[in-house]
Design a protein around this motif. Sequence first.
Motif: not given
Length: 95
Positions: A1-15, A17-27
């Motif tokens: 399970m991938n858990i990140r703070p909400s600020a990570a979406i602003r700071q690391n959007y591409n990372e 997004a890539d993780m979601c595409r590669k794993t097929g799992e939600p963050v």
Amino acid sequence: MNIRPSAAIRQNYNEIADMCRKTGEPVFLTKNGEGDLVVMDIGTYNRREKMLKLREELLAVEEDRMRGSKGYSVEEVTAMMRNAIREAEGHGTAE
């Protein structure tokens, strides 16, 4: 399970997004330490939506069956499909 703070979406959007595409799992995104949002790629989302819809349809059919609703034999389904194909081809009904 991938858990990140909400600020990570602003700071690391591409990372993310890539993780979601590669794993097929939600963050899962948290805000102030609490669960807030779930992010997933569109392909995974569409597959999950289709699966949920199919499950709902199967459940409805099973509930109908348990209430005594009439089912169809393989021969009846075959005849219905042949009729539908002929109608779609513009030949009218098979009967």
